[in-house]
Design an enzyme around this catalytic site. Sequence first.
Site, PDB file in Angstrom:
ATOM      1  N   PRO A   1       5.295   3.730   4.093  1.00 45.30           N
ATOM      2  CA  PRO A   1       5.595   4.444   3.163  1.00 45.30           C
ATOM      3  C   PRO A   1       5.783   6.208   3.964  1.00 45.30           C
ATOM      4  O   PRO A   1       5.571   6.657   4.194  1.00 45.30           O
ATOM      5  CB  PRO A   1       3.653   4.507   1.912  1.00 45.30           C
ATOM      6  CG  PRO A   1       2.613   3.653   2.621  1.00 45.30           C
ATOM      7  CD  PRO A   1       3.611   3.277   4.888  1.00 45.30           C
ATOM      8  N   GLU A   2       7.003   6.410   3.018  1.00 47.24           N
ATOM      9  CA  GLU A   2       7.152   7.484   3.144  1.00 47.24           C
ATOM     10  C   GLU A   2       6.687   8.267   1.253  1.00 47.24           C
ATOM     11  O   GLU A   2       6.419   8.157   0.468  1.00 47.24           O
ATOM     12  CB  GLU A   2       8.867   8.040   2.978  1.00 47.24           C
ATOM     13  CG  GLU A   2       9.004   7.192   4.235  1.00 47.24           C
ATOM     14  CD  GLU A   2      10.034   7.137   4.620  1.00 47.24           C
ATOM     15  OE1 GLU A   2      11.356   7.918   4.499  1.00 47.24           O
ATOM     16  OE2 GLU A   2      10.872   6.404   5.051  1.00 47.24           O
TER      17      GLU A   2
ATOM     18  N   HIS B   1      -7.980  -8.298   6.566  1.00 47.60           N
ATOM     19  CA  HIS B   1      -7.746  -7.125   6.716  1.00 47.60           C
ATOM     20  C   HIS B   1      -7.475  -5.953   5.657  1.00 47.60           C
ATOM     21  O   HIS B   1      -7.343  -4.507   5.641  1.00 47.60           O
ATOM     22  CB  HIS B   1      -5.761  -6.845   6.419  1.00 47.60           C
ATOM     23  CG  HIS B   1      -5.440  -7.655   7.619  1.00 47.60           C
ATOM     24  ND1 HIS B   1      -5.227  -7.675   9.012  1.00 47.60           N
ATOM     25  CD2 HIS B   1      -4.249  -8.837   7.895  1.00 47.60           C
ATOM     26  CE1 HIS B   1      -5.249  -8.867   9.823  1.00 47.60           C
ATOM     27  NE2 HIS B   1      -4.569  -9.446   9.015  1.00 47.60           N
TER      28      HIS B   1
ATOM     29  N   ARG C   1      -2.205  -3.233  10.063  1.00 44.26           N
ATOM     30  CA  ARG C   1      -2.004  -2.825  11.494  1.00 44.26           C
ATOM     31  C   ARG C   1      -3.425  -1.275  11.355  1.00 44.26           C
ATOM     32  O   ARG C   1      -3.888  -1.037  13.180  1.00 44.26           O
ATOM     33  CB  ARG C   1      -1.077  -1.779  11.750  1.00 44.26           C
ATOM     34  CG  ARG C   1       0.577  -2.321  11.485  1.00 44.26           C
ATOM     35  CD  ARG C   1       0.306  -3.223  12.390  1.00 44.26           C
ATOM     36  NE  ARG C   1       1.978  -3.376  13.248  1.00 44.26           N
ATOM     37  CZ  ARG C   1       2.190  -2.635  13.456  1.00 44.26           C
ATOM     38  NH1 ARG C   1       3.080  -3.508  12.290  1.00 44.26           N
ATOM     39  NH2 ARG C   1       3.326  -2.258  14.000  1.00 44.26           N
TER      40      ARG C   1
END
Length: 273
Positions: free
Chosen positions: A2-3, A92, A111
Amino acid sequence: MPEKPEVITVARSLKTRLIGQKIHACSVYWDNIIAYPSKEEFEKQVVGQVIHDITTRGKFLVFSLDTDNLLVHLRMEGKFFFRKKGDPILKHEHVEFILDNDVSFRYHDVRKFGKMYLLNKSDYMEKYPLCQLGLEYFDDALTKEYLYEKIHAKKTHIKTVLLDQSIIAGIGNIYDDEILFLSHLHPLRKSCDVTLKECEDIIRNTRIVLEKAIQLGGTTIKSFTSEEGVHGLFQNELLVHGKKDGVCPTCGGKITITKVGGRGTYFCPKCQK
DNA sequence: ATACTCCCCTGAGAGC
DNA sequence: TGCTCTCAGGGGAGTA
């Protein structure tokens, strides 16, 4: 990955369900997600607070609570999901907030790179991590003179400089490639060789690219098949990034892939000097 | 002070 | 099929 456009999209989407909701309980299942304060303090301190607003600063989501602000950085793959209280915690899912009506609001991150900070509202802007962020893309203070001043003494590549969050906050690897392509700048150009005029081009194109991406709900390159996932449409608009074996939309030449500062970088060697 | 490298993590994809 | 290896990547910490 995400930016800024993705973070804004997530904030907008979450607002529709979270404004006015009270946090009744919180459980952290992976301690390292909580950057500040301690996991135990975090779990305790967030409880009882109401979510009043969700905004962004750089790539951070800012949840405005009663006495604190909850900052969330999604890093690569952070996502939020809505489940029901008591539903099994999936592999997750690392942080769980129980809201009104037994809604279980969960942070999901394959991650585990994402981070959360719970900071007092009074001075959170002056404290780490927000204190070291540079200007937003829409800030009037982001002028060609500002950018030139920040970069003209640096010997690193222009691609790397645009990723530096202390100069312009919110640009990531994907939009960086797009901005440099539109600006006809080679990603390996030394930032000290970039002219004032080129700084102007960079800023103009940053605004063009980010605003269009925000309109389209961001870019979805890698996404889980989930009804709750945020699926943007800007990936259809990408000109160079991710175009393996692709053709330059301007000259028809071949898009080249290289590494700049450890980041996968796509550009057209004919159009970008 | 500036600019590197390493590290955090896991899943996907390549190679055998 | 199934194993091992490599890679991706934001950004902080550590090092040259």
